[in-house]
Design an enzyme around this catalytic site. Structure first.
Site, PDB file in Angstrom:
ATOM      1  N   LYS A 107       0.847  -1.187   0.000  1.00 49.48           N
ATOM      2  CA  LYS A 107       0.000   0.000   0.000  1.00 49.48           C
ATOM      3  C   LYS A 107       0.883   1.238   0.000  1.00 49.48           C
ATOM      4  CE  LYS A 107       0.782   1.279   4.506  1.00 49.48           C
ATOM      5  NZ  LYS A 107       1.467   2.538   4.912  1.00 49.48           N
TER       6      LYS A 107
ATOM      7  N   ASP B  81      -3.025  -0.861  10.607  1.00 45.35           N
ATOM      8  CA  ASP B  81      -3.120  -0.912   9.143  1.00 45.35           C
ATOM      9  C   ASP B  81      -3.767  -2.193   8.629  1.00 45.35           C
ATOM     10  OD1 ASP B  81      -1.910   1.537   9.040  1.00 45.35           O
ATOM     11  OD2 ASP B  81       0.001   0.825   8.225  1.00 45.35           O
TER      12      ASP B  81
END
Length: 286
Positions: free
Chosen positions: A11, A136
């Site tokens: 990401k 996350d």
């Protein structure tokens, strides 16, 4: 199904603003997560004896404290299943790079084992479990680009542009704890009040501190910054810049290859993990 191979995508934090600090010491953030079509790969094989076995050449993290093993055991405990798994990790993403390697591996583990163990767990429940492993992890479980608030766990789906990125990987691991405890870290950015989230006038509040502490990161930012706006992702070492085509991104990476290590990847608002899972569901229902 007794065996399953799935990706664990990287990401980017397209930007990251720190808007405050909570009494418990955690920081209040606003950020946008977007996925890359690039990442680790994990293979899972069903075990009937309940054992969790991780097979990897990476020895930096002890087996029992590895986030993959912790995710598997946490799901095992919470679901009450008697099944286990052998897990093979092909590691591509750097540790301490800010591109989500450990969190993504954990999310892929949760989704894969829920599928392999035939658990009746929905995405909300898996994301909640993921949050106990790391802030996350939920965005990787959800699998859609998101505007994140809180410590990063309050997610609102967004659809930013999906360019090609050059991601440079300085050969250094940045400590998140060190950066968030740094006395010069900006902690008072104003919360955004506009929706949709504006792409302009944004930054990574951690970048000045990381540049100051890690000259390798500063050099990477300066090198990539000769071709496009270069920015730090998360609190890690990796830096990125956007390009309109793969050809242009490949050209820039080639020009930098004498002094920098990195890769080219496409930005994606739906993670390649979720695209793979959706294709498996379609095949099984066909």
């Amino acid at each position: 199904m007794h065996r399953l191979t799935l990706p664990a995508p990287a990401k980017l934090n397209l930007w990251l603003h720190i808007i405050g600090r909570r009494p418990d010491g955690y920081h209040e953030l606003e950020t946008v997560f977007q996925f890359l079509d690039h990442g680790d790969e994990l293979t899972f094989a069903l075990r009937e004896d309940g054992a969790i076995r991780l097979h990897t050449e990476i020895e930096a993290v002890p087996h029992d404290s590895n986030l993959i093993v912790r995710a598997a055991r946490r799901l095992q405990e919470q679901s009450g299943t008697g099944l286990g798994a052998d897990i093979w990790l092909t590691k591509v993403l750097p540790m301490g790079g800010g591109i989500g390697g450990g969190s993504s591996d954990a999310a892929t583990t949760l989704l894969a084992l829920a599928h392999l163990w035939q658990l009746d767990w929905d995405e909300d429940r898996l994301a909640a479990l993921g949050l106990t492993l790391g802030a996350d992890v939920p965005v990787f479980v959800r699998g859609h680009a998101a505007f994140a608030q809180g410590v990063g766990e309050q997610l609102t789906p967004v659809d930013p542009a999906e360019p090609w990125y050059v991601v440079l990987v300085p050969q250094v691991s940045v400590s998140t704890v060190e950066i968030f405890s740094h006395p010069q870290l900006t902690r008072d950015s104003l919360p955004l009040k506009m929706r949709p989230v504006p792409e302009g006038n944004s930054r990574n509040d951690c970048q000045p501190v990381v540049e100051q502490s890690y000259p390798e990161v500063r050099n990477a930012l300066n090198s990539l910054g000769k071709f496009t706006e270069a920015r730090l992702t998360g609190t890690g070492s990796c830096v990125f810049g956007a390009f309109p085509s793969k050809a242009e991104a490949d050209k820039v990476l080639a020009l930098l290859s004498a002094t920098q290590t990195g890769f080219v990847a496409k930005g994606s608002n739906v993670s390649m993990l979720h695209r793979k899972l959706q294709s498996l569901v379609k095949k099984s229902s066909a």
